[in-house]
Design a protein around this motif. Structure first.
Motif, PDB file in Angstrom:
ATOM      1  N   PRO A 173       0.798  -1.232   0.000  1.00  0.00           N
ATOM      2  CA  PRO A 173       0.000   0.000   0.000  1.00  0.00           C
ATOM      3  C   PRO A 173       0.831   1.283   0.000  1.00  0.00           C
ATOM      4  O   PRO A 173       0.384   2.291  -0.555  1.00  0.00           O
ATOM      5  N   TYR A 174       2.029   1.254   0.588  1.00  0.00           N
ATOM      6  CA  TYR A 174       2.877   2.442   0.535  1.00  0.00           C
ATOM      7  C   TYR A 174       3.303   2.733  -0.913  1.00  0.00           C
ATOM      8  O   TYR A 174       3.393   3.891  -1.329  1.00  0.00           O
ATOM      9  N   LYS A 179      10.254   5.312  -0.164  1.00  0.00           N
ATOM     10  CA  LYS A 179      10.848   5.373   1.180  1.00  0.00           C
ATOM     11  C   LYS A 179      10.380   6.626   1.912  1.00  0.00           C
ATOM     12  O   LYS A 179       9.990   6.566   3.092  1.00  0.00           O
ATOM     13  N   ALA A 180      10.386   7.760   1.216  1.00  0.00           N
ATOM     14  CA  ALA A 180       9.961   9.021   1.828  1.00  0.00           C
ATOM     15  C   ALA A 180       8.489   8.977   2.225  1.00  0.00           C
ATOM     16  O   ALA A 180       8.104   9.514   3.273  1.00  0.00           O
ATOM     17  N   MET A 181       7.651   8.342   1.419  1.00  0.00           N
ATOM     18  CA  MET A 181       6.226   8.250   1.728  1.00  0.00           C
ATOM     19  C   MET A 181       6.001   7.425   2.994  1.00  0.00           C
ATOM     20  O   MET A 181       5.219   7.808   3.876  1.00  0.00           O
ATOM     21  N   ALA A 182       6.677   6.264   3.099  1.00  0.00           N
ATOM     22  CA  ALA A 182       6.519   5.421   4.291  1.00  0.00           C
ATOM     23  C   ALA A 182       6.923   6.186   5.551  1.00  0.00           C
ATOM     24  O   ALA A 182       6.239   6.124   6.579  1.00  0.00           O
ATOM     25  N   GLN A 236      -7.048   5.711   7.048  1.00  0.00           N
ATOM     26  CA  GLN A 236      -8.272   5.805   7.848  1.00  0.00           C
ATOM     27  C   GLN A 236      -8.594   7.251   8.210  1.00  0.00           C
ATOM     28  O   GLN A 236      -9.757   7.619   8.359  1.00  0.00           O
ATOM     29  N   ASN A 237      -7.560   8.096   8.335  1.00  0.00           N
ATOM     30  CA  ASN A 237      -7.737   9.485   8.767  1.00  0.00           C
ATOM     31  C   ASN A 237      -7.648  10.476   7.613  1.00  0.00           C
ATOM     32  O   ASN A 237      -7.214  11.622   7.794  1.00  0.00           O
ATOM     33  N   ASN A 238      -8.059  10.030   6.435  1.00  0.00           N
ATOM     34  CA  ASN A 238      -8.216  10.899   5.267  1.00  0.00           C
ATOM     35  C   ASN A 238      -6.916  11.606   4.874  1.00  0.00           C
ATOM     36  O   ASN A 238      -6.921  12.775   4.485  1.00  0.00           O
ATOM     37  N   VAL A 296      -0.226  14.109   4.355  1.00  0.00           N
ATOM     38  CA  VAL A 296       0.796  13.438   3.552  1.00  0.00           C
ATOM     39  C   VAL A 296       0.198  12.779   2.315  1.00  0.00           C
ATOM     40  O   VAL A 296       0.934  12.385   1.411  1.00  0.00           O
ATOM     41  N   LEU A 297      -1.130  12.620   2.282  1.00  0.00           N
ATOM     42  CA  LEU A 297      -1.826  12.083   1.111  1.00  0.00           C
ATOM     43  C   LEU A 297      -2.996  12.994   0.777  1.00  0.00           C
ATOM     44  O   LEU A 297      -3.724  13.433   1.680  1.00  0.00           O
TER      45      LEU A 297
END
Length: 715
Positions: A408-409, A476-479, A514-516, A549-550
């Motif tokens: 998923p990352y 890596k940065a996203m995770a 889960q937190n949008n 972050v998303l």
């Protein structure tokens, strides 16, 4: 007749050069001659030591021994360096924090810190207390130097005779080294460090100091650390006042405090105390006559009621409190936590139930779970099956490979780079350098949309995304941005989950979905107060603000894909009756680790199952036992709560036809959960209204004064 031509006389310069040349030749000759003389003398001298027969064999072995010893010393030094790094810091100092913890409802659930500070010197303890401990834990404590080789051989022989582990070979110093510097994780690295640290302790401390630290730091069951706290908890008295029967019962707790804790199983504790009394006689510390009274009159304990403390959660919360209040200078405080004890018990029950029912079938012995509510509050934490057996928190400290649960990352980065769930990517053979990953089924599906690739956990598609479209650094940065605190590998194989993560990391990362799209919401402490009521920390005011972050678009895309994993993908055993959930399974190579991380609009739970020694399981996948653990605890968690939709998923309910098919399964699960304390039957809105009324009365300056009319109308 030809006459020879007369030679010209040599110049003084040429004469000098010839003299220098002659001197050099003579010098080299003399040096060579002297060297040959010395070598001959050296050779003649050592010819005296040339032996034949058995003498030659002896000296050859001696020479090889010196060579091996030198090499071994280098190896031992290399092994010792990591062990000595563990001794950095003020390890002698007792932890002077004293923290009382409350659950989310304000009920006291345990303490940490103070029970390690209240210490009674060894010289002031009764002689029979010390003898009972040494007779059971380390009879040769005053004779060995950290490692008791004779005791180790004796334990091995006893274990071989009994065909099971009936005695331990670790010395008391080794156990202290583990308690002070190491974890309970069963690895060769930990045992090597333990041996070196035991010798290091013997070099830096006296025997009395080692014994004092051991008695003060050991876990004794019931949430207590140290023999002083245990004496007060179990018998309501000081360790100075313990009789022989009570001392024997406490001495029996050091190796298995959960198994022999008298407030949990008094008959087992008394049987263990009887073994300690036998050890006293066999070890020559006492005679049969001296222990007879203790055998005839076993110890009684103080009734503490049902004390089931969430010890793994408290250990983590204790570290959080110290981090949050480090600059305050306060050491005695009260911490309000986020834990829900009903949900905590349900989580513990789900892990234990499934491991008892199916552990042997799948070859798995351990598990860890973290449960979070939407908004980031940690509601439950299980760091292992038995805190008394092992205080190592597998939820916060164990780094285990994530397998496909890392995907998923990768897909989240793809969604941010313009891909959609319907984007087509080739599911075909792929080579990246010398790496050629394959799918689980060893087959390929050609062009495939990303939803199907994620739902079926295809390997080649995320690898192709990373290789051809995304690259490794953004993943890596996203995770890391999503809250993963463990080190994420930068190798290309990280796409398929070679990086080690904790269960808490996984729960934190998935909570962004889960937190949008918001990160930084995880917390276990809501408030920290002094004993007089002054607020040192408040989550609502002092916490670092969450960050996005998303994007909401990417979150909607991810959730629309992940809700299909339990519905038609690899986690069908996790599907909840009536409620839509989202998640992802993960299974590592050779089936060593299995994961399921799933969430609804209300709760999220990350589940890991495996073995402490990294041994393989019997083909256990994330969609099997971990999904079953998740399903059981989440079924309980969603009883009598107002359901919230997952971001991007409008309806939190399963289709009506699916609900009808799930009714029988739901009834069966409710029957199995009957032994767990049920949640209050009030709905969420009613509960909030009652709390608001309580706040009105609590904040009123006159207790009997009625609330203001506008307040009532607002309710």
């Amino acid at each position: 007749m030809n006459r020879p031509m007369p030679r010209k006389p040599k110049s003084p310069k040429a004469t000098r050069l010839m003299a220098i040349d002659a001197w050099i030749d003579s010098a080299f000759y003399e040096i060579g001659f002297k060297a040959s003389e010395i070598w001959e003398t050296f050779t003649i001298f050592f010819r005296r030591f040339r032996y034949t027969g058995w003498k030659r064999v002896f000296f050859e072995l001696l020479g090889e021994g010196f060579t091996m010893g030198a090499a071994g010393s280098v190896v031992m030094l290399a092994l010792a360096m990591p062990a000595f790094e563990e001794t950095e810091g003020n390890w002698r100092a007792q932890d002077d924090y004293a923290v009382t913890f409350l659950d989310r409802q304000g009920n006291e659930i345990g303490q940490r810190g103070i029970i390690q500070r209240e210490s009674i010197p060894v010289d002031e303890m009764p002689d029979h207390v010390i003898k009972a401990v040494l007779a059971t834990e380390d009879r040769r404590f005053f004779e060995h130097y950290g490692i008791d080789f004779l005791g180790l051989l004796r334990a091995m022989s006893e274990n071989m005779r009994a065909n099971s582990v009936v005695q331990g070979g670790s010395s008391l110093t080794q156990q202290l080294a583990k308690n002070l510097f190491l974890s309970n994780e069963r690895t060769i690295e930990r045992k090597v460090k333990e041996a070196f640290l035991a010798i290091w302790l013997e070099m830096n401390l006296s025997k009395k100091e080692i014994l004092q630290l051991y008695l003060d730091r050991a876990y004794m069951g019931g949430g207590t650390f140290g023999i002083t706290a245990a004496a007060d908890f179990y018998f309501g008295k000081s360790v100075k006042d313990l009789n022989l029967a009570e001392a024997a019962m406490l001495a029996g707790l050091f190796k298995a405090p959960a198994k022999y804790a008298p407030h949990v199983n008094l008959p087992a504790a008394r049987a263990r105390a009887n073994v300690v009394l036998t050890n006293l006689v066999q070890g020559g510390f006492m005679t049969d006559g001296q222990v007879l009274q203790a055998r005839l009159h076993p110890a009684d304990i103080v009734d503490r009621g049902d004390r089931n403390t969430p010890d793994y959660f408290l250990d983590w919360a204790f570290e959080e409190v110290k981090r949050l209040t480090a600059k305050s200078g306060v050491r005695s405080m009260v911490a309000r936590t986020t834990i829900d004890m009903n949900l905590q018990r349900a989580t513990e029950e789900s892990v234990e139930y499934n491991l008892r029912q199916h552990g042997k079938e799948y070859g798995v012995t351990e598990g860890a779970v973290v449960v979070m509510e939407v908004g980031g509050a940690v509601r439950a934490m299980v760091g292992g099956r038995d805190y008394g057996q092992s205080q190592f928190n597998r939820a916060t400290k164990a780094l285990r490979q994530t397998g496909s649960s890392f995907k998923p990352y990768v897909y989240a980065v793809a969604m941010e780079h313009g891909f959609t769930p319907d984007s087509i990517v080739s599911d075909g053979p792929i080579t990246w350098g010398k790496w050629a990953p394959k799918n689980y089924a060893r087959s390929y599906g050609g062009g495939m949309d990303l939803t199907t690739a994620l739902v079926k956990s295809i390997n080649t598609v995320p690898v192709r995304l990373a290789k051809d479209y995304l690259d490794i650094p953004p993943i890596k940065a996203m995770a890391e941005a999503m809250g993963v605190e463990s080190t994420v590998s930068s190798h290309k194989t990280m796409v398929l989950g070679i990086s080690g993560m904790t269960v808490l990391d996984q729960a934190t990362g998935y909570s962004v979905f889960q937190n949008n799209g918001m990160a930084g919401l995880r917390h276990g402490i809501t408030q920290v107060l002094t004993r007089s009521g002054d607020v040192l920390y408040d989550w609502d005011k002092d916490a670092t603000p969450p960050k996005r972050v998303l994007s909401t678009t990417a979150v909607g895309y991810m959730n629309s894909m992940m809700v299909q994993v339990p519905e038609r993908g690899t986690a069908r055993r996790a599907a909840l009756p009536t409620i839509r959930s989202a998640g992802k399974t993960g299974t590592t190579q050779s089936y060593r680790d299995a994961w399921y991380i799933g969430y609804t609009g209300n709760y999220l739970a990350a589940v890991w199952l495996g073995n402490d020694d990294f041994s393989v399981t019997r083909r256990m996948t994330g969609g099997s036992l971990p999904a079953m653990v998740w399903n059981r605890l989440m079924t309980y968690a969603h009883e009598n709560v107002d359901l919230k939709p997952i971001p991007g998923i409008e309806n939190p309910f399963v289709d009506a036809t699916v609900i009808a098919k799930a009714e029988a399964k739901q009834k069966k699960q409710e029957d199995e959960l009957g032994d767990i304390e049920r949640r209050p039957v009030l709905s969420g809105s009613t509960t909030r209204a009652l709390r608001a009324i309580a706040d009105v009365f609590k904040n009123s300056s006159v207790i009997d004064a009625p609330p203001e009319p506008e307040t009532l109308s607002a309710l």
